[in-house]
Design a protein around this motif. Structure first.
Motif, mmCIF file in Angstrom:
data_model
loop_
_atom_site.group_PDB
_atom_site.id
_atom_site.type_symbol
_atom_site.label_atom_id
_atom_site.label_comp_id
_atom_site.label_asym_id
_atom_site.label_seq_id
_atom_site.Cartn_x
_atom_site.Cartn_y
_atom_site.Cartn_z
ATOM 1 N N LEU A 78 12.901 22.956 75.138
ATOM 2 C CA LEU A 78 11.797 23.794 75.605
ATOM 3 C C LEU A 78 12.024 24.197 77.056
ATOM 4 O O LEU A 78 12.640 23.454 77.821
ATOM 5 C CB LEU A 78 10.466 23.041 75.482
ATOM 6 N N VAL A 138 11.643 8.274 80.386
ATOM 7 C CA VAL A 138 10.944 8.961 79.292
ATOM 8 C C VAL A 138 11.144 10.454 79.542
ATOM 9 O O VAL A 138 10.740 10.967 80.576
ATOM 10 C CB VAL A 138 9.444 8.609 79.259
ATOM 11 N N ALA A 139 11.785 11.118 78.580
ATOM 12 C CA ALA A 139 12.204 12.502 78.810
ATOM 13 C C ALA A 139 11.169 13.505 78.322
ATOM 14 O O ALA A 139 10.243 13.150 77.601
ATOM 15 C CB ALA A 139 13.524 12.746 78.093
ATOM 16 N N LEU A 140 11.359 14.749 78.747
ATOM 17 C CA LEU A 140 10.606 15.861 78.169
ATOM 18 C C LEU A 140 11.544 16.575 77.201
ATOM 19 O O LEU A 140 12.765 16.534 77.382
ATOM 20 C CB LEU A 140 10.160 16.823 79.271
ATOM 21 N N PRO A 141 10.998 17.226 76.162
ATOM 22 C CA PRO A 141 11.873 17.915 75.202
ATOM 23 C C PRO A 141 12.835 18.874 75.917
ATOM 24 O O PRO A 141 12.408 19.725 76.694
ATOM 25 C CB PRO A 141 10.881 18.661 74.316
#
Lengths: 267, 246
Positions: free
Chosen positions: B91, B85-88
């Motif tokens: 940003l 599950v990634a982070l944007p």
């Protein structure tokens, strides 16, 4: 609304605002289509208005007013659906849904972003219509705000329906985010009265808030009055559609949690 | 009171029974490893603990909150990290941590970000786009996100997957230190047996959606007469060479 809810909504809004800050193509895209559409229809309307005298001038106002107001529905719908899709594309939904952010707070965030995206997209086109064609959308008075509010609400419930379908079918349904409201354009009587539609299409048209808004817009241009009855009917229809589509969203959100789609949705 | 209680938990997807009658509890401050091959039901179990999946039957209680009725009260005191599950990516690291600081209602966000970045050794990367980081750097940032709210319960799904030995060792050392300092309860799903052996006081071994064995790493090694957990894992996965005393 509690302070916690406000902070969570702001937190997710901040994520999207930073995305726009770092991506000028996204920012440019917001105003690109509304401005282009307004320019094309403005030239077309001016061409016909120059050849049909005073009636043509009224038609020019109806057409350009219709174009700009319909962009509000289109941009608010896309603004909400695309903001949701940004989370899908970045594979961030898993993190969002395991945070304390409630589903209604997610929707409030998406609606707030939709307002900002719509303003950023449509206001430059409204200003350009005034600069290029001396057409002032606000010359009709405060009733324009009621038209705009109804169209924005319609964009939101259509978008809620699109998000429900994305929850069910995954990113494969994302094309609907761009196309679904275009399919309703013929029934919304944006450029012509509902009466020119075939009988069955008129039935569909009267179920949509947009057809009442544009009938009201034409009445306002012709009579100069405020078509309250059309506005009230549009608002009531928006309420009914929100209940129907809201129930669909709740059902699909639960189904997505049963099937595990919240983790798999971007696959 | 247990930090996590799982009671007769089942999850089926159509005909497939992914989790089949799971029962376990985790005490506050305990680190428990969830071991099992692909398809054993580890990720499904973690997704149910996080409220991402609704169980077909059974109950989950975390920090005294029933996840079916009051999951948001529990979620505010939990966090989660997974390389899947990634982070944007657009940003910056600081912006991503700020987002989650707000979502979890963290007070003094900027100080918290500065502290955690210093502890995890990525202060110099705070202004860089998350997408530009290496896998090891992203893992540290994901860990920072998971710890932004000082969680009482931390769920980690393969936290060192795809990391080189040096980065993996850094993360494991840091987790050991953090647990000792914070008293955080950790449930760790991993395929890395050395990691499980090093971090976990207790191991739950899953197969076909059930817990087929459990105990401390030392107990399991003794029970199966093996020198490392990898061999124990293979014994269980392949039903081979079991030397379990009667």
């Amino acid at each position: 609304m509690t302070n916690g809810a406000v902070r969570r909504i702001w937190g997710l809004m901040y994520r999207h605002l930073m995305l726009y800050k770092r991506s000028w193509p996204r920012l440019l895209e917001l105003a690109y289509w509304p401005t282009l559409t307004m320019c094309i229809w403005g030239l077309t309307a001016r061409f016909f208005a120059a050849r049909t005298g005073s009636a043509g001038t009224v038609a020019f106002g109806m057409l350009l007013g219709g174009v700009l107001l319909w962009e509000i529905a289109l941009r608010s719908q896309m603004g909400m659906a695309i903001s949701f899709l940004e989370e899908v594309w970045s594979r961030n939904l898993g993190h969002v849904f395991v945070s304390p952010l409630r589903p209604w707070e997610l929707l409030a965030t998406l609606m707030s972003l939709s307002v900002l995206r719509t303003a950023a997209g449509v206001l430059p086109a409204v200003a350009l219509a005034w600069a290029l064609y001396a057409f002032n959308l606000f010359s009709l008075g405060p009733v324009v705000a009621l038209f705009a509010a109804n169209l924005m609400l319609m964009g939101w419930w259509v978008s809620l329906g699109v998000i429900s379908l994305i929850l069910r079918h995954g990113a494969g349904a994302e094309a609907l985010a761009w196309s679904v409201l275009f399919a309703l354009t013929p029934f919304s009587a944006v450029y012509y009265p509902v009466s020119v539609l075939p009988g069955w299409a008129q039935t569909v048209a009267w179920l949509l808030p947009s057809s009442h808004v544009f009938e009201g817009l034409r009445a306002a241009f012709v009579d100069g009055g405020v078509p309250y009855s059309q506005i009230v009917v549009a608002a009531a229809l928006n309420g009914v559609w929100f209940v129907v589509v809201g129930a669909l969203f709740l059902r699909e959100f639960r189904a997505a949690r049963e099937r595990g789609n919240l983790l798999l949705i971007g696959e | 009171m247990h930090a996590i209680v799982v009671d007769r938990l089942c999850k089926s997807f159509g005909e497939i029974l992914a989790v089949n009658g799971l029962d376990f509890s985790v005490d506050p401050g305990e680190t428990v490893g969830l071991l099992g091959g692909n398809g054993a039901g580890k990720t499904t179990t973690i997704a149910m603990l996080l409220g991402l999946l609704i169980p077909t039957s059974g109950n989950i209680s975390i920090l005294g909150h029933d996840m079916a009725r009051a999951r948001f009260a529990a979620l505010a005191r939990m966090n989660f990290s997974s390389p899947y599950v990634a982070l944007p990516q657009k940003l910056t690291v600081a912006e991503n941590l700020r987002v989650y600081g707000h979502l979890y209602g963290v007070r003094g966000i900027e100080e918290r970000i500065a502290t955690i970045a210093e502890q995890l050794g990525f202060t110099a990367m705070l202004k860089r786009a998350t997408g530009e980081l290496s896998a090891g750097q992203k893992t540290r940032v994901a860990l920072a996100k998971a710890l932004i709210n000082r969680p009482d319960v931390l769920l980690l799904d393969e936290p060192t997957a795809s990391l080189d030995p040096d980065s993996g060792d850094f993360v494991r050392s840091w987790l050991e230190r953090y647990r000792a300092e914070s008293g955080c309860t950790i449930l760790l799903a991993s395929h890395n047996m050395l990691e499980v052996e090093r971090l976990c006081g207790r191991v739950l071994v899953m197969k076909h959606g059930r817990i087929v064995d459990h105990g401390s790493p030392a107990q399991l090694l003794a029970k199966y007469g093996r020198d490392d957990l990898e061999e124990v894992f293979l014994d269980i996965a392949r039903d081979r060479n079991r030397r379990i005393p009667a």
